[in-house]
Design an enzyme around this catalytic site. Structure first.
Site, PDB file in Angstrom:
ATOM      1  N   GLY A 148       3.811   2.876  -8.413  1.00  0.00           N
ATOM      2  CA  GLY A 148       4.620   1.663  -8.266  1.00  0.00           C
ATOM      3  C   GLY A 148       5.088   1.076  -9.583  1.00  0.00           C
ATOM      4  O   GLY A 148       4.411   1.192 -10.612  1.00  0.00           O
TER       5      GLY A 148
ATOM      6  N   ARG B 164       6.095  -8.834  -9.803  1.00  0.00           N
ATOM      7  CA  ARG B 164       4.752  -8.529 -10.301  1.00  0.00           C
ATOM      8  C   ARG B 164       3.984  -7.664  -9.325  1.00  0.00           C
ATOM      9  O   ARG B 164       4.184  -7.731  -8.108  1.00  0.00           O
ATOM     10  CB  ARG B 164       3.991  -9.822 -10.569  1.00  0.00           C
ATOM     11  CG  ARG B 164       3.676 -10.592  -9.306  1.00  0.00           C
ATOM     12  CD  ARG B 164       3.035 -11.929  -9.636  1.00  0.00           C
ATOM     13  NE  ARG B 164       2.627 -12.616  -8.423  1.00  0.00           N
ATOM     14  CZ  ARG B 164       2.221 -13.871  -8.389  1.00  0.00           C
ATOM     15  NH1 ARG B 164       2.171 -14.570  -9.492  1.00  0.00           N
ATOM     16  NH2 ARG B 164       1.843 -14.422  -7.259  1.00  0.00           N
ATOM     17  N   GLY B 165       3.121  -6.840  -9.861  1.00  0.00           N
ATOM     18  CA  GLY B 165       2.205  -6.054  -9.043  1.00  0.00           C
ATOM     19  C   GLY B 165       1.255  -6.989  -8.325  1.00  0.00           C
ATOM     20  O   GLY B 165       0.919  -8.057  -8.835  1.00  0.00           O
TER      21      GLY B 165
ATOM     22  N   ASP C   6      -3.561  -2.655   4.082  1.00  0.00           N
ATOM     23  CA  ASP C   6      -3.107  -2.185   2.766  1.00  0.00           C
ATOM     24  C   ASP C   6      -4.151  -2.504   1.720  1.00  0.00           C
ATOM     25  O   ASP C   6      -4.359  -3.657   1.371  1.00  0.00           O
ATOM     26  CB  ASP C   6      -1.781  -2.868   2.414  1.00  0.00           C
ATOM     27  CG  ASP C   6      -1.278  -2.410   1.068  1.00  0.00           C
ATOM     28  OD1 ASP C   6      -1.214  -1.195   0.854  1.00  0.00           O
ATOM     29  OD2 ASP C   6      -0.956  -3.264   0.234  1.00  0.00           O
TER      30      ASP C   6
ATOM     31  N   CYS D 203       2.734  -1.398 -11.367  1.00  0.00           N
ATOM     32  CA  CYS D 203       1.385  -0.899 -11.166  1.00  0.00           C
ATOM     33  C   CYS D 203       0.814  -0.274 -12.435  1.00  0.00           C
ATOM     34  O   CYS D 203       1.493   0.490 -13.123  1.00  0.00           O
ATOM     35  CB  CYS D 203       1.503   0.144 -10.072  1.00  0.00           C
ATOM     36  SG  CYS D 203       0.067   1.095  -9.829  1.00  0.00           S
TER      37      CYS D 203
HETATM   38  P1  XMP Z   1       7.837   0.233  -6.462  1.00  0.00           P
HETATM   39  O1  XMP Z   1       7.851   1.375  -7.428  1.00  0.00           O
HETATM   40  O2  XMP Z   1       8.853   0.387  -5.383  1.00  0.00           O
HETATM   41  O3  XMP Z   1       6.410   0.300  -5.759  1.00  0.00           O
HETATM   42  O4  XMP Z   1       7.900  -1.095  -7.139  1.00  0.00           O
HETATM   43  C1  XMP Z   1       5.980  -0.640  -4.818  1.00  0.00           C
HETATM   44  C2  XMP Z   1       4.525  -0.384  -4.505  1.00  0.00           C
HETATM   45  O5  XMP Z   1       3.691  -0.567  -5.641  1.00  0.00           O
HETATM   46  C3  XMP Z   1       2.345  -0.786  -5.198  1.00  0.00           C
HETATM   47  N1  XMP Z   1       1.786  -1.916  -5.921  1.00  0.00           N
HETATM   48  C4  XMP Z   1       0.766  -1.854  -6.793  1.00  0.00           C
HETATM   49  N2  XMP Z   1      -0.005  -0.830  -7.172  1.00  0.00           N
HETATM   50  N3  XMP Z   1      -1.213  -2.262  -8.612  1.00  0.00           N
HETATM   51  C5  XMP Z   1      -1.021  -1.054  -8.053  1.00  0.00           C
HETATM   52  O6  XMP Z   1      -1.771  -0.122  -8.360  1.00  0.00           O
HETATM   53  C6  XMP Z   1      -0.472  -3.361  -8.286  1.00  0.00           C
HETATM   54  O7  XMP Z   1      -0.651  -4.438  -8.813  1.00  0.00           O
HETATM   55  C7  XMP Z   1       0.560  -3.126  -7.311  1.00  0.00           C
HETATM   56  N4  XMP Z   1       1.447  -3.950  -6.724  1.00  0.00           N
HETATM   57  C8  XMP Z   1       2.183  -3.173  -5.885  1.00  0.00           C
HETATM   58  C9  XMP Z   1       2.415  -1.069  -3.723  1.00  0.00           C
HETATM   59  O8  XMP Z   1       1.971   0.082  -3.029  1.00  0.00           O
HETATM   60  C10 XMP Z   1       3.895  -1.317  -3.499  1.00  0.00           C
HETATM   61  O9  XMP Z   1       4.320  -1.091  -2.180  1.00  0.00           O
END
Ligand code: XMP
Length: 493
Positions: free
Chosen positions: A308, A401-402, A254, A311
């Site tokens: 996301g 958090r992302g 990933d 994100c």
């Molecule tokens: P949801 O919308 O379900 O999405 O919360 C989960 C997905 O978000 C992605 N993800 C990120 N993408 N920066 C990004 O560009 C980040 O910091 C980040 N953190 C998570 C990831 O694909 C996850 O499964």
């Protein structure tokens, strides 16, 4: 007009689906087949995957996902070089439930009670098989047998000896094992080879778990399945080796930009070293990106650049593809052999059906699970003003958090001392938010499944596969795109 023409520049909130003649007698998830593929060789009974994020999926989340028929992907968001913690999470999932425990924890028959206690404490297992040097079963020892007993007492004096145990020689089916346990009123059934050595152990708890979770995602040994995420640089090969040794059922490479030379090398290296391991890679959002991964022999493709909830990629780079368009394009690029995981941007349960219709074989959820009891992290109380009463109440929150957020990056890089601006310089592409703490994710999943079954009913289909086939045969029949007013009528509450 092709499906791609219909979805260019569009995402979930741009569409409604027109109801068709309903054909199912009930909308019960027990009665409607929701099975799908997580990856080429790995079928799941329910199309839900929990995201590999350090505020979403650790063992507790992955266990519930697998019990409910989906699968969790354990994140790699531990410090670089720290592989042990991720391995521990994978191990914990694999040890939660068994069909037959093939490697029961043992203690030597010539050992003392103190050692048995140490093993029980270290492993969290309350029953040990007592064996001699040849691994011949000599007895069983439970926590109760060693309670209030002096440390130097030999295990052999406290165990239930082999002669008083009900055992079975050879393999045995669940039904037969259950019948033996009922007949003899026992909770543990050791399985032996003809020479008396330990073949395995079956427990009443595991049999009950099998009955309680009939849709669970299990491996051939009856253990829950779990996937593990790795990166494409740094420690990824060692990490892959270790999580596979711990029993991970699939590896997810990933990285933010999966259509890249770094990914090319990582796939080749992992395939070269680990042969036909079930391998998923991402993220991509175009035909070329998906084809690139499939051509390199992956068994699944994760789709989503920037949708996301945590994100900020699109804000900070201006790159990305609206998620519905991305799914349709990735499906065109990948063809039908390899399943797609629709990753990100699903904020309401209706989005799950859309993700599955536009190309996802399963959906990966992060923020939709945020704040549930199974997510890692502490609950913090925050004062919130209730507008009706003008009173301040303490509300429990958890952090979501992302994985590329400033705080997550800071922790991984051991930059606790660095200030936010310095970390921003590393290219943070994620947000950190507080979400209200809520109950178990199991209830959230049950609701999602009910709503998905309702979608199948409205869609005039009998199963998830049927709905997807009907939709792809004639998308125009289903798709309605929304004006600003109809979007407000539909989704603003
Ligand atoms: P949801 O919308 O379900 O999405 O919360 C989960 C997905 O978000 C992605 N993800 C990120 N993408 N920066 C990004 O560009 C980040 O910091 C980040 N953190 C998570 C990831 O694909 C996850 O499964």
């Amino acid at each position: 007009m092709t499906l791609l023409d219909l979805v260019r520049g569009k995402t979930f909130d741009d569409f409604l689906l027109a109801p068709q003649l309903g054909i199912v007698a009930s909308r019960d998830p027990e009665a409607i087949d929701l099975s799908t593929r997580f990856s080429e060789h790995l079928t799941i009974s329910r199309p839900l995957v929990s995201a590999n994020m350090d505020t979403i999926t650790r063992a507790a989340m992955a266990v519930v996902l697998a019990e409910e028929g989906g699968i969790g992907v354990i994140d790699r968001g531990f410090r670089a070089g720290e592989i042990g913690p991720q391995v521990a999470e994978v191990t914990a999932v694999k040890r939660t439930q068994h069909g037959v425990i093939l490697d029961p924890h043992t203690v030597g028959v010539d050992r003392g009670v103190d050692e048995a206690r140490r093993i029980m404490k270290r492993t969290g297992v309350g029953t040990l098989a007592v064996v001699d040097e040849q691994r011949v079963l000599r007895g069983l020892l439970t926590e109760r047998d060693v309670r209030f007993v002096s440390a130097d007492k030999p295990v052999s004096e406290r165990m239930t000896p082999r002669e008083r145990l009900v055992v079975h020689v050879g393999a045995i089916g669940f039904a037969e094992a259950e019948a033996l346990m009922v007949l003899h009123k026992i909770k543990k059934l050791p399985l032996l080879n003809a020479d008396g050595t330990v073949l395995g152990l079956m427990t009443a708890k595991d049999l009950t778990n099998h009955q309680r979770h009939p849709f669970a995602t299990r491996d051939p040994q009856g253990r829950l399945r779990v996937a593990a995420a790795v990166g494409a640089t740094g420690d990824y090969l060692e990490r892959t080796a270790e999580v596979l040794r711990a029993g991970a059922d699939a590896i997810v490479i990933d990285i933010a930009h999966g259509h890249s030379l770094i990914m090319d090398k990582a796939i080749a290296q992992i395939r070269g070293r680990f042969g036909d391991v079930e391998l998923i890679a991402g993220n991509v959002a175009t035909e070329d990106g998906a084809r690139f991964l499939v051509d390199r022999g992956v068994n699944g493709v994760k789709v989503g650049i920037g949708p996301g909830g945590g994100c900020t990629t699109r804000l900070t780079t201006n790159f990305g593809v609206p998620q519905v368009e991305a799914l349709v394009r990735a499906r065109i690029g990948a063809g039908d052999r390899v399943p797609l995981i629709a990753d990100g941007g699903i904020k309401r349960d209706g989005g799950i059906a859309l993700g599955l219709l536009f190309g996802g074989d399963s959906v990966m959820l992060g923020s939709a699970f945020a704040g549930t009891a199974e997510t890692p992290g502490d609950i913090v109380l925050k004062p919130v003003l209730v507008s009706e009463s003008q009173k301040i109440v303490q509300v429990p929150f958890k952090v979501f958090r992302g994985m590329a957020s400033v705080s997550a990056v800071r922790e991984r890089l051991e930059l606790e001392e660095a200030d936010a601006q310095e970390v921003e310089a590393f290219g943070a592409e994620g947000l950190e938010v507080s979400v209200p703490a809520r109950g178990s994710v199991r209830a959230v999943i049950h609701n999602m499944l009910k709503h998905l079954c309702s979608s199948i009913s409205y869609g005039g289909a009998s199963s998830l596969v049927d709905l997807r086939q009907r939709f792809s045969a004639d998308p125009v029949r289903y798709l309605g795109s929304l004006s600003d007013a109809s979007r407000i009528e539909s989704f603003h509450r």
